[in-house]
Design a protein around this motif. Structure first.
Motif, mmCIF file in Angstrom:
data_model
loop_
_atom_site.group_PDB
_atom_site.id
_atom_site.type_symbol
_atom_site.label_atom_id
_atom_site.label_comp_id
_atom_site.label_asym_id
_atom_site.label_seq_id
_atom_site.Cartn_x
_atom_site.Cartn_y
_atom_site.Cartn_z
ATOM 1 N N GLN A 69 0.827 -1.208 0.000
ATOM 2 C CA GLN A 69 0.000 0.000 0.000
ATOM 3 C C GLN A 69 0.867 1.266 0.000
ATOM 4 O O GLN A 69 0.563 2.249 -0.681
ATOM 5 N N GLU A 72 2.326 1.815 -3.411
ATOM 6 C CA GLU A 72 1.307 2.350 -4.310
ATOM 7 C C GLU A 72 1.138 3.850 -4.102
ATOM 8 O O GLU A 72 0.989 4.610 -5.069
ATOM 9 N N THR A 75 3.793 5.780 -6.009
ATOM 10 C CA THR A 75 3.991 5.454 -7.432
ATOM 11 C C THR A 75 4.175 6.708 -8.280
ATOM 12 O O THR A 75 5.125 6.815 -9.066
#
Length: 208
Positions: A69, A72, A75
């Motif tokens: 998580q 992400e 990113t």
């Protein structure tokens, strides 16, 4: 091979002075570096979320310890940072919004000002990690905010950008300001108005 990162932040597109001037910069740069690469980043076409507590937690977690998580969450930041790190030179188109930088540019800065990537406190003092880069900031302002003018103290664009990028290690920075663009809204001929500013931008792009 040289790489130029071209970043625009104006929402006006075809009517934007800063976009037209960065476009002229890029054209001249390509002429000087025919084998070079240009990476375009339009901040108005890039959805950039605001920084959250979770984002900060992810950024300060060692890379090898980040959860899926957290990875992400970082990113987009990783993509934007890679563009910065791989480029040798930067050119930014920056219109003044309410005496400061556009909100999309501030969101971008929040994504790339990251501990361990663009700055560190390894020895207890801040150290910029984006070294050996050149940056050109092409600023467009509706009024005149030059030094010694009555409105000079209202200009937070150049001081802010100079401070932020200096903190990140980008100390070779040039600021080219086109002031008084509001005249274009009141009948001033655009080509006549922009001619001297285009010449300055092209000359600078040719010299670096």
């Amino acid at each position: 091979m040289s790489t130029l990162l071209h970043i625009n932040s104006s929402p006006l597109y075809g009517r934007s002075v800063s976009r037209q001037l960065t476009g002229a910069f890029v054209t001249q740069w390509k002429s000087s570096y025919p084998d070079g690469a240009v990476v375009d980043r339009d901040l108005n076409a890039t959805p950039i979320p605001p920084v959250t507590a979770e984002w900060v937690g992810a950024a300060y977690t060692p890379e090898e310890a980040r959860t899926p998580q957290q990875k992400e969450l970082l990113t987009l930041s990783d993509v934007l940072l890679t563009e910065l790190e791989l480029a040798d030179e930067y050119v930014f188109g920056v219109p003044m919004h309410n005496f400061g930088v556009p909100s999309v540019l501030k969101l971008w800065i929040d994504q790339i000002a990251r501990v361990g990537r663009t700055f560190s406190y390894a020895d207890g003092t801040p150290k910029g990690l984006l070294t050996g880069k050149k940056a050109t900031f092409i600023i467009a302002t509706g009024g005149i905010y030059d030094a010694q003018t009555q409105m000079a103290s209202f200009n937070f664009v150049e001081p802010y950008l100079r401070s932020v990028f200096g903190f990140l290690g980008v100390v070779d920075a040039t600021f080219l300001t086109t002031g008084g663009t509001a005249a274009l809204n009141y009948g001033q001929d655009r080509d006549v108005f922009l001619a001297p500013h285009l010449q300055v931008v092209q000359s600078h792009a040719q010299s670096i």
